[in-house]
Design an enzyme around this catalytic site. Sequence first.
Site, short mmCIF file in Angstrom:
data_model
loop_
_atom_site.label_atom_id
_atom_site.label_comp_id
_atom_site.label_asym_id
_atom_site.label_seq_id
_atom_site.Cartn_x
_atom_site.Cartn_y
_atom_site.Cartn_z
CD GLU A 1 -2.70 -0.98 2.53
OE1 GLU A 1 -2.54 -0.26 3.28
OE2 GLU A 1 -3.66 -1.84 2.62
CG HIS B 1 -2.33 -0.56 -5.26
ND1 HIS B 1 -1.68 -1.19 -4.29
CD2 HIS B 1 -3.65 -0.69 -4.91
CE1 HIS B 1 -2.50 -1.87 -3.53
NE2 HIS B 1 -3.48 -1.86 -3.93
NE ARG C 1 12.96 -22.10 -18.82
CZ ARG C 1 12.18 -22.53 -19.81
NH1 ARG C 1 11.65 -21.58 -20.60
NH2 ARG C 1 11.53 -23.66 -19.88
#
Length: 406
Positions: free
Chosen positions: A166, A192, A223
């Site tokens: 947040e 957000h 990988r």
Amino acid sequence: MRVPLASSGLRDCDIAAVTRVLQSGNLTMGAEVKNFESKMSAYLGSKHFVMVNSGSSANLLMIEALLRPTIDRPRLNPGDSILVPAIAWPTTIWPLIQLGLNPLFVDVDPETFALDLDVAQNLIDSSRIPVKGIFPIHPLGYAIPPSELKKFIERNDLILINDVCESLGSWSEGKHGGTTGIAGSFSFYFSHHITTMEGGGIATDDDRFADDLRSMRSHGWSRDRSDSEKWTAQVTGNDSKFLFVSTGYNVRPMEIQAAIGSLQIDEIDNFVSKRRNIALRVNNALNGSGLRVIGSDTFKSEATRKSHSWMLIPIQVVGSNTELRKERILEELEKLEIETRPVLTGNFLAQPAIQRITRHSVDPDFFGVASEITRTTFLVGAHHDLTEEQIEFLCNSLLKVSKMSV
Ligand SMILES: Cc1ncc(COP(=O)(O)O)c(C=O)c1O
């Protein structure tokens, strides 16, 4: 006039980036994700940033990597107790429970909603439960000062991981919020501070931890690790692209999410300053009224102003009959189409799921501050896309409802 809590946050340039990436045919994690990750680590001042498909996945991976590292000894073991705040988000708590750890709830600070470190110290000193770690949330744009966290973990020999989902754009003592300790999780869910629609990631300075997160977000394969060649050299006969070195999930982000994120993070200072300005105007409008903006102390100096990135605006009903007045105020705001919500989930201990699941029976009333916040406080929007008219309407409406009595 509608004043929403959330807004898509997408601009024309973000949508154009999505089209460009889709037309390129590159869909899952690749160059766009790498680019976004390096922009995020540069912004946060962290050595690594590992992007995933949500803030919840970021929390899950951090716990998995502490329990089942590929090379080092586990920093946590099943059954270990971890301090968490009583005002929490579910997916801060669930990964602990899902992976066999024991969340130890701690009441919060009434002015920041963050886990109260003094209460946590009393709990450690008075209980016989050995505590191994602390997983604080940096709530609603507030960065817990790193010096306080550091002192606390050193005194009690704890590991620290942070939920910063947040609080992108929050700074304290020259550091970005939640970048002290092993790692911090971030969310880019729409509404957000920046958006990738859904999305999240983990900031860490720990090379091996970052490598484990990279394996674990993608089935456990080697990988994407910095040491992938070393792993390949150790085995014969396996295709190096299909070498699995850890437990894992598939919580990979998509290229379109990262392409949006890379454009959005360039604007973070602008977005945060708009949010701060909305909070300041609401605070000024409510000055001396029956409603109080929690966190407005940060407006007092230039230095503290920068510390708060205002995810939403917490408003407390003050005076007498607060609970009943809050109920009436919320009804009235709903009629005016001003959206409101509780502070995170309110006192998390009062949620049915936690009541059913936790091993220790927990009385929500034991967490007096969290209960009081739930009774008296609500949130309104501070999104950087709110228009001048919406901000004006929000300020005037809040002032009007602040005068309501029961
Ligand atoms: C404190 C906290 N942690 C974790 C999350 C989860 O993030 P996401 O919605 O990206 O899964 C949220 C959501 O906003 C949150 O507020």
